[in-house]
Scaffold this motif. Structure first.
Motif, PDB file in Angstrom:
ATOM      1  N   VAL A 149       0.855  -1.195   0.000  1.00  0.00           N
ATOM      2  CA  VAL A 149       0.000   0.000   0.000  1.00  0.00           C
ATOM      3  C   VAL A 149       0.888   1.242   0.000  1.00  0.00           C
ATOM      4  O   VAL A 149       1.732   1.401   0.889  1.00  0.00           O
ATOM      5  CB  VAL A 149      -0.913   0.029   1.248  1.00  0.00           C
ATOM      6  CG1 VAL A 149      -1.831   1.245   1.201  1.00  0.00           C
ATOM      7  CG2 VAL A 149      -1.719  -1.261   1.357  1.00  0.00           C
ATOM      8  N   LEU A 150       0.690   2.105  -0.993  1.00  0.00           N
ATOM      9  CA  LEU A 150       1.437   3.364  -1.055  1.00  0.00           C
ATOM     10  C   LEU A 150       0.531   4.510  -0.632  1.00  0.00           C
ATOM     11  O   LEU A 150      -0.672   4.487  -0.870  1.00  0.00           O
ATOM     12  CB  LEU A 150       1.939   3.624  -2.481  1.00  0.00           C
ATOM     13  CG  LEU A 150       2.761   2.534  -3.160  1.00  0.00           C
ATOM     14  CD1 LEU A 150       3.218   3.021  -4.539  1.00  0.00           C
ATOM     15  CD2 LEU A 150       3.973   2.141  -2.318  1.00  0.00           C
ATOM     16  N   ASN A 151       1.154   5.502  -0.028  1.00  0.00           N
ATOM     17  CA  ASN A 151       0.431   6.723   0.311  1.00  0.00           C
ATOM     18  C   ASN A 151       0.107   7.479  -0.981  1.00  0.00           C
ATOM     19  O   ASN A 151       0.598   7.125  -2.059  1.00  0.00           O
ATOM     20  CB  ASN A 151       1.325   7.575   1.220  1.00  0.00           C
ATOM     21  CG  ASN A 151       0.526   8.343   2.254  1.00  0.00           C
ATOM     22  OD1 ASN A 151      -0.674   8.558   2.084  1.00  0.00           O
ATOM     23  ND2 ASN A 151       1.198   8.769   3.309  1.00  0.00           N
ATOM     24  N   ALA A 152      -0.686   8.534  -0.872  1.00  0.00           N
ATOM     25  CA  ALA A 152      -1.047   9.294  -2.070  1.00  0.00           C
ATOM     26  C   ALA A 152       0.186   9.864  -2.767  1.00  0.00           C
ATOM     27  O   ALA A 152       0.198  10.056  -3.979  1.00  0.00           O
ATOM     28  CB  ALA A 152      -2.010  10.419  -1.698  1.00  0.00           C
ATOM     29  N   ASN A 153       1.248  10.125  -1.988  1.00  0.00           N
ATOM     30  CA  ASN A 153       2.497  10.654  -2.580  1.00  0.00           C
ATOM     31  C   ASN A 153       3.463   9.536  -2.979  1.00  0.00           C
ATOM     32  O   ASN A 153       4.647   9.787  -3.169  1.00  0.00           O
ATOM     33  CB  ASN A 153       3.174  11.615  -1.602  1.00  0.00           C
ATOM     34  CG  ASN A 153       3.679  10.899  -0.352  1.00  0.00           C
ATOM     35  OD1 ASN A 153       3.340   9.739  -0.117  1.00  0.00           O
ATOM     36  ND2 ASN A 153       4.466  11.579   0.451  1.00  0.00           N
ATOM     37  N   TYR A 154       2.961   8.316  -3.036  1.00  0.00           N
ATOM     38  CA  TYR A 154       3.710   7.126  -3.473  1.00  0.00           C
ATOM     39  C   TYR A 154       4.670   6.572  -2.421  1.00  0.00           C
ATOM     40  O   TYR A 154       5.412   5.638  -2.687  1.00  0.00           O
ATOM     41  CB  TYR A 154       4.491   7.376  -4.781  1.00  0.00           C
ATOM     42  CG  TYR A 154       3.583   7.598  -5.978  1.00  0.00           C
ATOM     43  CD1 TYR A 154       3.206   6.527  -6.786  1.00  0.00           C
ATOM     44  CD2 TYR A 154       3.085   8.862  -6.268  1.00  0.00           C
ATOM     45  CE1 TYR A 154       2.364   6.714  -7.868  1.00  0.00           C
ATOM     46  CE2 TYR A 154       2.239   9.068  -7.351  1.00  0.00           C
ATOM     47  CZ  TYR A 154       1.882   7.988  -8.150  1.00  0.00           C
ATOM     48  OH  TYR A 154       1.048   8.174  -9.220  1.00  0.00           O
ATOM     49  N   GLU A 155       4.670   7.151  -1.233  1.00  0.00           N
ATOM     50  CA  GLU A 155       5.528   6.610  -0.182  1.00  0.00           C
ATOM     51  C   GLU A 155       4.977   5.267   0.293  1.00  0.00           C
ATOM     52  O   GLU A 155       3.786   5.158   0.585  1.00  0.00           O
ATOM     53  CB  GLU A 155       5.564   7.582   1.001  1.00  0.00           C
ATOM     54  CG  GLU A 155       6.427   7.083   2.140  1.00  0.00           C
ATOM     55  CD  GLU A 155       6.386   7.999   3.361  1.00  0.00           C
ATOM     56  OE1 GLU A 155       5.626   8.988   3.333  1.00  0.00           O
ATOM     57  OE2 GLU A 155       7.107   7.702   4.317  1.00  0.00           O
TER      58      GLU A 155
END
Ligand SMILES: [Zn+2]
Length: 177
Positions: free
Chosen positions: A17-23
């Motif tokens: 699962v990535l955050n909205a900023n791809y982290e």
């Protein structure tokens, strides 16, 4: 959503699962990832695992998903365990620099002298160095540390290393974080 098709039939396959900023944020199972996608809370970035069939339609099976919103959370910390201390120290004795099969943990400031069970007071030591130092302070034992022990600041590669070994296709999403 119970019938799976493709290389990995299990609904509890790991999904990154990535955050909205791809982290990279965490790992969940396929069931939870599908739930987020169906609710429109996440998008699939990497599929590559075939499809999941329901009575009505087919869904691509996610391998990596990205949330549509930002999760704000404190920086993840590495759990203070024997294994993680060995890992931080590169599996080498912090006194003599030897890579040893049997490693021990040494309290730099001994417990009976007020030494704490914290990242900055615990180091990897080979049995010989641990014995030599005994319950003494560094200067008393005339020993020095090769590195100042600190709490590791985990990169995503550090935190997700085990998962990337099992899911090679995740590597490009982890690198650089
Ligand atoms: Zn040693």
């Amino acid at each position: 959503m119970d019938k799976a098709d493709g290389r990995h039939p299990a609904p509890n396959d790991a999904v990154l699962v990535l955050n909205a900023n791809y982290e990279p944020l965490n790992v969940c199972d396929t069931r939870r990832a599908m739930g987020l996608i169906v609710l429109g809370k996440a998008e699939i970035l990497l599929n590559g695992r075939g499809v999941i069939r329901t009575a009505r339609c087919e869904y691509p099976r996610p391998s990596v998903i990205r949330l549509g919103y930002m999760i704000h959370r404190p920086r993840p910390r590495v759990k203070l365990t024997k294994r993680e201390i060995f890992r931080r120290d590169g599996y080498t004795c912090q006194y003599c620099g030897q890579e040893a099969v049997h490693l021990t943990i040494d309290h730099v400031v001994p417990r009976h002298r007020g030494g704490t069970h914290t990242w900055d007071n615990l180091v990897t030591a080979c049995p010989a160095c641990n014995r030599r130092k005994g319950g003494r302070m560094l200067h008393e034992a005339q020993m020095t540390l090769r590195h100042r022990p600190v709490e590791p600041q985990p990169s995503a590669s550090y935190l997700f290393a085990r998962h990337v070994r099992e899911n090679r296709d995740w590597a490009p999403f982890i690198e650089g974080w």
